[in-house]
Design a protein around this motif. Structure first.
Motif, PDB file in Angstrom:
ATOM      1  N   PHE A  34      29.621  64.419 -45.029  1.00  0.00           N
ATOM      2  CA  PHE A  34      29.437  65.876 -45.302  1.00  0.00           C
ATOM      3  C   PHE A  34      30.031  65.993 -46.657  1.00  0.00           C
ATOM      4  N   ASP A  36      32.104  67.826 -48.274  1.00  0.00           N
ATOM      5  CA  ASP A  36      33.508  67.514 -48.710  1.00  0.00           C
ATOM      6  C   ASP A  36      34.249  66.298 -48.237  1.00  0.00           C
ATOM      7  N   ASP A  37      33.325  65.465 -47.674  1.00  0.00           N
ATOM      8  CA  ASP A  37      33.813  63.927 -47.579  1.00  0.00           C
ATOM      9  C   ASP A  37      33.759  63.249 -49.035  1.00  0.00           C
ATOM     10  N   GLU A 133      45.391  73.237 -55.058  1.00  0.00           N
ATOM     11  CA  GLU A 133      46.567  74.044 -54.904  1.00  0.00           C
ATOM     12  C   GLU A 133      46.480  74.755 -56.380  1.00  0.00           C
ATOM     13  N   VAL A 134      46.466  74.135 -57.399  1.00  0.00           N
ATOM     14  CA  VAL A 134      46.620  74.759 -58.611  1.00  0.00           C
ATOM     15  C   VAL A 134      45.680  75.744 -58.789  1.00  0.00           C
ATOM     16  N   MET A 211      29.626  75.033 -37.861  1.00  0.00           N
ATOM     17  CA  MET A 211      31.136  74.507 -37.794  1.00  0.00           C
ATOM     18  C   MET A 211      31.515  73.879 -39.151  1.00  0.00           C
ATOM     19  N   GLU A 212      30.712  73.448 -40.080  1.00  0.00           N
ATOM     20  CA  GLU A 212      30.897  72.886 -41.363  1.00  0.00           C
ATOM     21  C   GLU A 212      30.882  74.088 -42.100  1.00  0.00           C
ATOM     22  N   PRO A 213      31.880  74.763 -42.795  1.00  0.00           N
ATOM     23  CA  PRO A 213      31.738  75.754 -43.880  1.00  0.00           C
ATOM     24  C   PRO A 213      30.887  75.295 -45.154  1.00  0.00           C
ATOM     25  N   ASP A 294      36.783  78.167 -47.147  1.00  0.00           N
ATOM     26  CA  ASP A 294      37.273  78.311 -46.060  1.00  0.00           C
ATOM     27  C   ASP A 294      36.803  79.375 -45.030  1.00  0.00           C
ATOM     28  N   ARG A 295      37.155  79.129 -43.907  1.00  0.00           N
ATOM     29  CA  ARG A 295      36.487  80.143 -42.854  1.00  0.00           C
ATOM     30  C   ARG A 295      36.428  81.392 -42.972  1.00  0.00           C
ATOM     31  N   THR A 296      37.600  82.002 -43.483  1.00  0.00           N
ATOM     32  CA  THR A 296      37.358  83.446 -43.936  1.00  0.00           C
ATOM     33  C   THR A 296      36.488  83.913 -44.832  1.00  0.00           C
ATOM     34  N   SER A 694      38.089  85.729 -38.984  1.00  0.00           N
ATOM     35  CA  SER A 694      38.568  84.373 -38.421  1.00  0.00           C
ATOM     36  C   SER A 694      38.095  84.291 -37.136  1.00  0.00           C
TER      37      SER A 694
END
Lengths: 787, 157
Positions: A34, A36-37, A133-134, A211-213, A294-296, A694
């Motif tokens: 996928f 993101d993999d 994160e940054v 299920m995969e965003p 992300d899901r949201t 959500s």
């Protein structure tokens, strides 16, 4: 078919058999690929800042703090994209008209809003950083000064006389209106018909929720000046073309690559803003850029489906024959006018308004209403579930009004096989279908005779019981009927087949491989199906349940052509006449001799040790899969909880290539449809805030919602518009399940003493809504229009 | 940065991790074990389910540092050293218990935990055990059957 493990005739893997899927070994071992993999050296992370308001002017964006954070590579605003010449998303087809007759006008949709935001979740700015994160920290440090503007949420608010306008080009917030049929004739019939029935029907807004965003990995190569976009997408070519247009690049400079797709359901058919930003950022920074929703964000900014409210009316004679149909629909298309947000409610849905019933004339009008919420798009069925739900609710309401058996009123209106090919009131031609036979089979399988006994058992246990029946069809094919397929037979013993349709979990690679095995007569592990690479070929992609009957037909035809080309080569090499060569088991042989040559040996003798063939195949038209679903539910009156006790369906999807896969599509699709019937609903409040962002708030079906399906395939009516005789199946289960479950629940409530008042209930039929109805709290029925 | 020692699929790995890093991100990004998927951000979908000391855990609800000294099993560890499939993996294929495959690793890890606790579960028990795992494709019926079939296979061994 039932749910027991399918039988396999060992050693044979051609069509008609429940061959195990070739997709599965990688997926059950964690080796799927996928988006993101995947990563690339030097990959950066993109995150978006989204509007917290439904309607606001962007006064200013202060990025100074964000920009100064270590690891931040770029802050991107809407103005940056405009300055760089990045364009707008494609608008709707110009043939759609406003109510005043003017061509439809769409607000310019940009990847990042530049001046004004029109829904909560619309992108306001983007951050690219060394790590996610940054990037998130920098996003949180962006200071945006919004000037909040009045927003409209909900159809009534949008159509109120003084409502704020979402877009000045849509006066009264109506972007477009389409009307079909003969309103004058329908009015005449309604005026003198013995019976008329009017109901309000809501097809609530749904979130497709694969299920995969969504995710993007954009990678610009400065040397070749080419952009590679790894996407989770059902239509790679169309998406590539849209991205090229928006970015102002020749389409040859973009390659879209798609690996495994974790579900699509129509939601992944179009280009999205995040893809534009990722592409642009990669070109600007010269580094790979990855964005993962992300899901949201999926709830906020991916397209939603359905979202219609209709007043639906039928005129009937005393025997239950429908004399005329009138439907006036408002579609809440949200804040942007897109190609699909108009085509689905205004064009595709109406095509099946009369379903399997012989109904004319009709009077059908649909208005596309703009509101300050997320845009509407395709979701499994895209227009057809909405129309079928409307006509099925009408049939049930009419049966209640005329005190008829719901199966009988349907039977009296079904199109007969002798009427095929049948042109419906919308001008669509059905090639085949034996609707009454399916109804009879489904009624028999569902043990209709035993219902009274089961009803009594439920009563004794303190529970309500109801049964529903739905007969229906759908249009499939997306009206794109040509597919290009390439075949490469290599000396190393593999046959590689490329198609531009796209796998997304539906098992299409296995089905194509079975069709190839039919022709090449080799073990299935010799066949490799390649998809998801715009450098290897272009096509419409997968949507509208079209892949098997269009590209499957093309795979078979290309395979046949390849054999013929190879036969010619083999004949030359063996110095025999091509007509003397028989092909069997991967080998050409001269009958009665030991003279012969293997297919792969033929390939080895070719200039590059392979035999390559390109072929285009066109089928004659859409397919019209159809079915009859019968469902029984039990309701606990103390809690309003619905249990689906029995679910039977008989389905005509024409000839079946892989029964296991087809039943899987039907049953899985049915559970999505049941989700709409019982639990799913996208909810915005009056200010345009999304309350269901959500999986805590958006209720998806979970394990046990149905314990067992009895799913039958009637293969006696092959499709006449394609050589395989197959009909589309991807959306069929979803379309039948929603009305049949609602029908069963309303039947139970009617029997509990609520009478016709149940016709005012709307989905989702949650336990709360059912419990309230049993306490006497129901919406009102339309007044005056029923007699 | 904190240093952790974690047994992953039978092999001990020692790494420095950021204190705020989620276990799922550690598995996917630092170890390249991308079979564990992320499907939501509210611990609802279960796509990221792994086993921690045998117990099914949503790896998005746990920090990597909390896994220090624990044994983690992921979908990649379900396959035998010789490449042989676990009965659950085989049964998901045989029963058509997957379509897009995105939820499948989480489904299999949750089911593996169930079958260790309850070798002969009935349908209701399986459905209950999978309440924390969402699937959008299959409608669950074939998943429940796959677990039942795998349980029978495992009991025979």
């Amino acid at each position: 078919m039932n749910t027991s493990p399918p039988e396999i005739e060992h050693g044979r893997f051609g069509s008609g058999q429940s061959v195990r899927r070739i997709e599965d070994p990688a997926l059950v071992t964690g080796q799927g690929r996928f988006v993101d993999d995947c990563t690339e050296p030097g990959c950066t992370s993109l995150v978006l800042l989204r509007s917290p308001m439904a309607h606001a002017r962007i006064v200013s964006i202060d990025a100074s703090t964000a920009r100064a954070l270590p690891g931040v590579l770029a802050i991107v605003t809407g103005q940056d994209l405009i300055d760089a010449g990045v364009g707008t998303f494609p608008g709707p087809a110009p043939h759609f008209k406003r109510p005043d007759g003017e061509p439809v006008s769409a607000p310019p949709r940009r990847a990042i809003a530049s001046d004004c935001v029109r829904f909560v979740g619309e992108a306001v700015a983007a951050v690219v950083a060394e790590t996610p994160e940054v990037a998130r920290a920098a996003r949180d440090a962006l200071l945006v000064d919004f000037e909040e503007l009045p927003a409209v949420s909900g159809l009534d608010a949008a159509l109120a006389p003084d409502a704020p306008l979402v877009w000045p080009g849509a006066p009264g917030n109506i972007a477009a209106r389409s009307s079909y049929g003969d309103p004058a004739e329908v009015s005449r019939i309604f005026a003198r018909a013995p019976h008329t029935v009017a109901i309000d029907v809501v097809n609530q807004r749904l979130a497709p929720s694969p299920m995969e965003p969504r995710a993007v990995l954009a990678s610009f190569d400065a040397t070749s000046e080419r952009l590679t976009m790894r996407l989770s997408n059902q239509m790679p070519s169309n998406t590539r073309n849209a991205l090229a247009q928006i970015l102002g690049l020749p389409k040859e400079r973009i390659r879209v690559v798609v690996g495994d797709v974790g579900g699509g359901f129509g939601m992944k058919t179009n280009a999205y803003p995040e893809e534009v930003v990722a592409a642009w950022a990669s070109m600007r920074l010269g580094r790979p850029v990855k964005w993962v929703a992300d899901r949201t964000e999926e709830f906020l900014a991916a397209v939603h489906g359905r979202s219609l409210r209709s007043r639906a009316e039928v005129a009937l004679d005393a025997t239950g024959r429908v004399l005329a149909l009138r439907i006036d629909t408002l579609a809440d298309i949200g804040a942007h006018v897109t190609p699909s947000s108009l085509a689905i409610p205004l064009l595709i849905g109406p095509w099946v308004s009369t379903s399997v019933y012989d109904i004319a004339p009709v009077d059908i009008s649909i208005s596309a209403v703009m509101t300050h919420i997320a845009p509407l798009g395709a979701y499994r069925g895209a227009g057809r579930p909405e129309s079928i739900y409307i006509i099925e609710r009408l049939m049930d309401a009419a049966a209640r009004r005329l005190a008829m058996d719901p199966a009988e009123i349907r039977r009296r209106n079904l199109i007969a096989p002798a009427q095929m090919p049948y042109r419906n009131a919308m001008g669509q031609t059905y090639d085949s279908g034996r609707f009454e036979s399916l109804l009879d089979q489904a009624l028999a399988r569902s043990d209709r005779q035993g219902f009274d006994r089961r009803l009594e058992q439920s009563r004794r246990a303190g529970r309500l019981r109801g049964r529903g029946v739905t007969t229906f069809l759908e249009w499939t094919g997306a009206n794109v009927f040509e597919e290009r397929v390439t075949v490469k037979v290599s000396a190393d013993g593999f046959i590689e087949i490329f198609t531009a349709t796209q796998a997304m979990g539906q098992g299409i690679a296995t089905s194509y491989a079975q069709l190839a095995v039919d022709i090449f007569d080799v073990p299935i592990d010799r066949v490799r199906i390649i998809q998801g690479d715009t450098d290897r070929g272009e096509g419409f992609g997968s949507g509208g349940s079209r892949s098997l009957f269009t590209a499957g037909s093309a795979v078979r035809e290309a395979s046949r052509q390849t054999i013929e080309v190879a036969r010619g080569h083999a004949a030359d090499a063996l110095e025999v006449a091509a007509g003397d060569l028989q092909y069997r088991g991967g080998r050409f042989e001269v009958a009665g001799t030991d003279l012969g040559m293997g297919l792969f040996e033929v390939a080895a003798r070719q200039p590059e040790s392979n035999l390559f063939l390109e072929s285009r195949t066109k089928v004659d038209g859409p397919s019209w899969p159809n079915g009859c679903h019968v469902c029984e539910v039990e309701i606990d009156p103390l809690t309003g909880v619905v249990v689906i006790d029995r679910y039977h369906s008989v389905n005509d999807v024409g000839r079946v290539i892989n029964p296991m896969i087809v039943v899987g599509q039907l049953d899985g699709g049915a559970v999505q449809g049941i989700g709409q019937a019982l639990c799913e609903q996208v909810v915005y409040d009056g200010s345009g805030q999304l309350l269901t962002a959500s999986f805590l708030d958006y209720a998806m079906p979970r394990a046990g919602i149905v314990r067992r399906f009895d799913t039958q395939l009637d293969q006696t009516t092959p499709c006449l518009t394609n050589p395989l005789g197959v009909k589309g199946v991807g959306e069929l289960g979803t379309i039948g399940a929603t009305p049949v479950v609602v029908s069963a629940v309303l039947d139970a409530l009617e029997r509990a003493g609520l009478g016709h008042r149940v016709d005012a209930l709307q989905m989702p039929l949650t336990s709360e809504k059912i419990w309230l109805a049993l306490q006497g709290e129901l919406p009102a029925l339309p007044s005056g229009a029923t007699r | 940065m904190p240093r952790v020692s974690i047994n992953i699929n039978g092999r001990t790995v020692e790494r420095e991790v950021e204190a705020r890093q989620l276990l799922v991100d550690f598995l996917r990004s630092d170890l390249g074990l991308t079979g564990t998927h992320v499907g939501c951000d509210t611990s609802q979908c279960g796509a990221c389910t792994v086993r921690v000391d045998g117990v099914a855990v949503k790896s998005c609800t746990m920090l990597a540092v909390q896994a220090d000294g624990r044994a983690i099993a992921t979908i990649e560890g379900m396959t035998g050293p010789d490449g042989s499939l676990h009965p659950l993996q085989q049964a998901f294929m045989d029963c058509h218990g997957l379509q897009c495959g995105y939820c499948t690793p989480g489904m299999i890890m949750s089911s593996a935990c169930l079958l260790e606790e309850e070798p002969a579960p009935d349908d209701a028990t399986i459905e209950q055990a999978l309440q924390g795992n969402l699937c959008r494709c299959t409608g669950y019926v074939n998943i429940v059957e796959a677990v039942r079939v795998a349980a029978a296979t495992m009991r025979e061994r």
